[in-house]
Scaffold this active site. Structure first.
Site, PDB file in Angstrom:
ATOM      1  N   GLN A  60      45.399 -23.185  -8.053  1.00 20.62           N
ATOM      2  CA  GLN A  60      44.319 -22.540  -7.929  1.00 20.62           C
ATOM      3  C   GLN A  60      43.906 -22.549  -9.509  1.00 20.62           C
ATOM      4  O   GLN A  60      44.594 -22.282 -10.327  1.00 20.62           O
ATOM      5  CB  GLN A  60      44.451 -21.056  -7.665  1.00 20.62           C
ATOM      6  CG  GLN A  60      43.258 -20.063  -7.982  1.00 20.62           C
ATOM      7  CD  GLN A  60      42.145 -20.162  -7.100  1.00 20.62           C
ATOM      8  OE1 GLN A  60      42.253 -20.997  -5.896  1.00 20.62           O
ATOM      9  NE2 GLN A  60      40.796 -20.233  -7.898  1.00 20.62           N
ATOM     10  N   TYR A  71      50.431 -18.580 -12.899  1.00 19.40           N
ATOM     11  CA  TYR A  71      50.706 -17.741 -11.456  1.00 19.40           C
ATOM     12  C   TYR A  71      51.108 -18.942 -10.528  1.00 19.40           C
ATOM     13  O   TYR A  71      52.184 -18.726  -9.767  1.00 19.40           O
ATOM     14  CB  TYR A  71      49.405 -16.830 -11.109  1.00 19.40           C
ATOM     15  CG  TYR A  71      49.687 -16.033  -9.803  1.00 19.40           C
ATOM     16  CD1 TYR A  71      49.871 -14.791 -10.024  1.00 19.40           C
ATOM     17  CD2 TYR A  71      49.346 -16.776  -8.534  1.00 19.40           C
ATOM     18  CE1 TYR A  71      50.150 -13.842  -8.741  1.00 19.40           C
ATOM     19  CE2 TYR A  71      49.518 -15.877  -7.489  1.00 19.40           C
ATOM     20  CZ  TYR A  71      49.733 -14.609  -7.506  1.00 19.40           C
ATOM     21  OH  TYR A  71      49.976 -13.843  -6.534  1.00 19.40           O
TER      22      TYR A  71
HETATM   23  N1  CAA Z   1      37.012 -26.002  -9.459  1.00 27.84           N
HETATM   24  C1  CAA Z   1      36.464 -26.582 -10.338  1.00 27.84           C
HETATM   25  N2  CAA Z   1      35.823 -25.897 -11.219  1.00 27.84           N
HETATM   26  C2  CAA Z   1      35.769 -24.570 -11.461  1.00 27.84           C
HETATM   27  C3  CAA Z   1      36.410 -23.910 -10.505  1.00 27.84           C
HETATM   28  C4  CAA Z   1      37.220 -24.301  -9.468  1.00 27.84           C
HETATM   29  N3  CAA Z   1      37.947 -23.734  -8.388  1.00 27.84           N
HETATM   30  N4  CAA Z   1      36.241 -22.660 -10.733  1.00 27.84           N
HETATM   31  C5  CAA Z   1      35.419 -22.668 -11.817  1.00 27.84           C
HETATM   32  N5  CAA Z   1      34.975 -23.653 -12.272  1.00 27.84           N
HETATM   33  C6  CAA Z   1      34.259 -24.287 -13.195  1.00 27.84           C
HETATM   34  C7  CAA Z   1      33.062 -23.297 -13.298  1.00 27.84           C
HETATM   35  O1  CAA Z   1      32.150 -23.856 -12.387  1.00 27.84           O
HETATM   36  C8  CAA Z   1      32.379 -23.736 -14.910  1.00 27.84           C
HETATM   37  O2  CAA Z   1      31.950 -24.701 -14.912  1.00 27.84           O
HETATM   38  P1  CAA Z   1      30.788 -24.848 -15.988  1.00 27.84           P
HETATM   39  O3  CAA Z   1      30.933 -24.279 -17.027  1.00 27.84           O
HETATM   40  O4  CAA Z   1      30.248 -26.224 -15.923  1.00 27.84           O
HETATM   41  O5  CAA Z   1      29.634 -24.063 -15.237  1.00 27.84           O
HETATM   42  C9  CAA Z   1      33.898 -23.583 -15.526  1.00 27.84           C
HETATM   43  O6  CAA Z   1      34.718 -23.795 -14.694  1.00 27.84           O
HETATM   44  C10 CAA Z   1      34.430 -22.332 -16.193  1.00 27.84           C
HETATM   45  O7  CAA Z   1      34.548 -21.253 -15.041  1.00 27.84           O
HETATM   46  P2  CAA Z   1      34.400 -19.697 -15.345  1.00 27.84           P
HETATM   47  O8  CAA Z   1      32.924 -19.445 -16.097  1.00 27.84           O
HETATM   48  O9  CAA Z   1      34.638 -18.933 -13.975  1.00 27.84           O
HETATM   49  O10 CAA Z   1      35.489 -19.746 -16.521  1.00 27.84           O
HETATM   50  P3  CAA Z   1      36.207 -18.221 -17.133  1.00 27.84           P
HETATM   51  O11 CAA Z   1      36.819 -18.879 -18.225  1.00 27.84           O
HETATM   52  O12 CAA Z   1      35.054 -17.344 -17.322  1.00 27.84           O
HETATM   53  O13 CAA Z   1      37.011 -17.912 -15.709  1.00 27.84           O
HETATM   54  C11 CAA Z   1      38.791 -17.619 -14.251  1.00 27.84           C
HETATM   55  C12 CAA Z   1      38.088 -18.505 -15.321  1.00 27.84           C
HETATM   56  C13 CAA Z   1      39.403 -16.795 -14.826  1.00 27.84           C
HETATM   57  C14 CAA Z   1      39.687 -18.537 -13.826  1.00 27.84           C
HETATM   58  C15 CAA Z   1      37.809 -17.418 -13.132  1.00 27.84           C
HETATM   59  O14 CAA Z   1      37.138 -18.335 -12.427  1.00 27.84           O
HETATM   60  C16 CAA Z   1      38.613 -16.487 -12.134  1.00 27.84           C
HETATM   61  O15 CAA Z   1      39.054 -15.430 -12.202  1.00 27.84           O
HETATM   62  N6  CAA Z   1      38.968 -17.386 -11.022  1.00 27.84           N
HETATM   63  C17 CAA Z   1      39.612 -16.758  -9.880  1.00 27.84           C
HETATM   64  C18 CAA Z   1      40.944 -17.025  -9.925  1.00 27.84           C
HETATM   65  C19 CAA Z   1      41.782 -16.570  -8.688  1.00 27.84           C
HETATM   66  O16 CAA Z   1      41.530 -17.057  -7.641  1.00 27.84           O
HETATM   67  N7  CAA Z   1      42.859 -15.751  -9.056  1.00 27.84           N
HETATM   68  C20 CAA Z   1      43.535 -15.240  -7.672  1.00 27.84           C
HETATM   69  C21 CAA Z   1      44.083 -13.868  -8.085  1.00 27.84           C
HETATM   70  S1  CAA Z   1      44.680 -12.835  -6.526  1.00 27.84           S
HETATM   71  C22 CAA Z   1      46.146 -13.675  -6.509  1.00 27.84           C
HETATM   72  O17 CAA Z   1      46.351 -14.484  -7.163  1.00 27.84           O
HETATM   73  C23 CAA Z   1      46.846 -13.288  -5.310  1.00 27.84           C
HETATM   74  C24 CAA Z   1      47.214 -14.455  -4.733  1.00 27.84           C
HETATM   75  O18 CAA Z   1      48.708 -14.687  -4.255  1.00 27.84           O
HETATM   76  C25 CAA Z   1      46.271 -15.214  -3.664  1.00 27.84           C
END
Ligand code: CAA
Length: 240
Positions: free
Chosen positions: A141, A147
């Site tokens: 992810q 994680y």
């Molecule tokens: N694939 C490719 N690119 C991605 C992406 C993805 N999945 N997600 C974000 N990006 C890109 C964005 O489009 C952005 O690009 P630009 O700057 O060109 O626009 C760049 O990456 C930065 O993205 P963010 O602004 O989101 O970056 P950030 O540093 O502010 O945040 C993050 C990053 C903290 C990882 C945030 O995206 C996030 O919280 N993501 C979710 C993570 C997730 O799913 N966690 C699961 C938690 S629950 C769990 O873990 C339980 C379980 O077991 C399932």
């Protein structure tokens, strides 16, 4: 005598539901937690389940707590390694503390608790161990190298320990939940979460009971031919 089940992180979220489900299945349940006394006390008051505070990431704390639990409740025959945290961020923004915290809590705790309960399970010729992995340990992810590595580690740990436990009547399995409606998932930015839900064929987040029912199945006394497996419960998000 009811068998004793210990659930780490068992007072909130998925863990709380697992504790309740095991109690309903007739187990004597002990739920552990790391810091939130208020939530743990409220949980214990409502359910009657005994709660113990210690940091599952720290071996010495686990060791002290286990001695106390065994003396007060009895030897652990069912262990659910559920304690888990997130410290999400791209690798670029992830400092070493974010890495260590997640590896030590999510994966190190499995070593600690298994190490401290395995001998007595061997002696009893019975044991059930279930560790909570994640779809993100299977599929990866964005923003979760810590994680995903820890959860993927759980899946390997499970397959190795299953081989060691088999001839002693100990089964060792993992569950890989998808995105379940808990505080942890609610902390994901809403716009990101919406995109994730859109990729779940069943069309919704999981419920904690979707996971706890899997734990009850894998820990049943007569569930002795399922070992070393990972049960995916993710609404079809990732088919492995
Ligand atoms: N694939 C490719 N690119 C991605 C992406 C993805 N999945 N997600 C974000 N990006 C890109 C964005 O489009 C952005 O690009 P630009 O700057 O060109 O626009 C760049 O990456 C930065 O993205 P963010 O602004 O989101 O970056 P950030 O540093 O502010 O945040 C993050 C990053 C903290 C990882 C945030 O995206 C996030 O919280 N993501 C979710 C993570 C997730 O799913 N966690 C699961 C938690 S629950 C769990 O873990 C339980 C379980 O077991 C399932």
């Amino acid at each position: 005598m009811a068998r004793v089940a210990l659930v780490t992180g068992g007072t909130r979220g998925i863990g709380a539901e697992i504790s309740i489900a095991l109690q309903t299945a007739g187990r004597t349940v002990v739920a552990t937690y790391a810091s939130n006394d208020q939530a743990a006390e409220a949980f214990s008051k409502v359910t009657g389940i005994k709660v113990y505070r210690f940091n599952a990431a720290k071996f010495e704390e686990c060791s002290d707590a286990l001695k106390k639990i065994v003396a007060e409740v009895g030897p652990i025959e069912i262990l659910v390694n559920n304690a888990g945290i997130t410290r999400d961020g791209t690798l670029q923004k992830m400092d070493r503390d974010m890495w260590d915290a997640v590896i030590d809590t999510n994966l190190g705790s499995c070593y600690n608790l298994c190490k401290l309960t395995f001998d007595s399970m061997r002696n009893a010729k019975f044991g059930r161990i279930v560790s909570i992995g994640s779809v993100n340990g299977q599929a990866g992810q964005y923003g979760q190298v810590n994680y995903a590595a820890a959860k993927s580690g759980i899946h390997g740990f499970t397959k190795a320990l299953a081989q060691e436990g088999a001839r002693f009547g100990i089964t060792v399995n993992a569950i890989a939940p998808g995105y379940v409606d808990t505080e942890m998932v609610r902390a994901v930015p809403p716009e990101v979460l919406q995109k994730i839900i859109a990729r779940i064929p069943v069309g919704r987040l999981g419920k904690p009971t979707d996971i706890s029912r899997g734990v009850v199945f894998l820990t049943a006394d007569d569930c002795d031919f399922v070992t070393g497996s990972t049960l995916s419960i993710n609404g079809g998000q990732h088919m492995y």
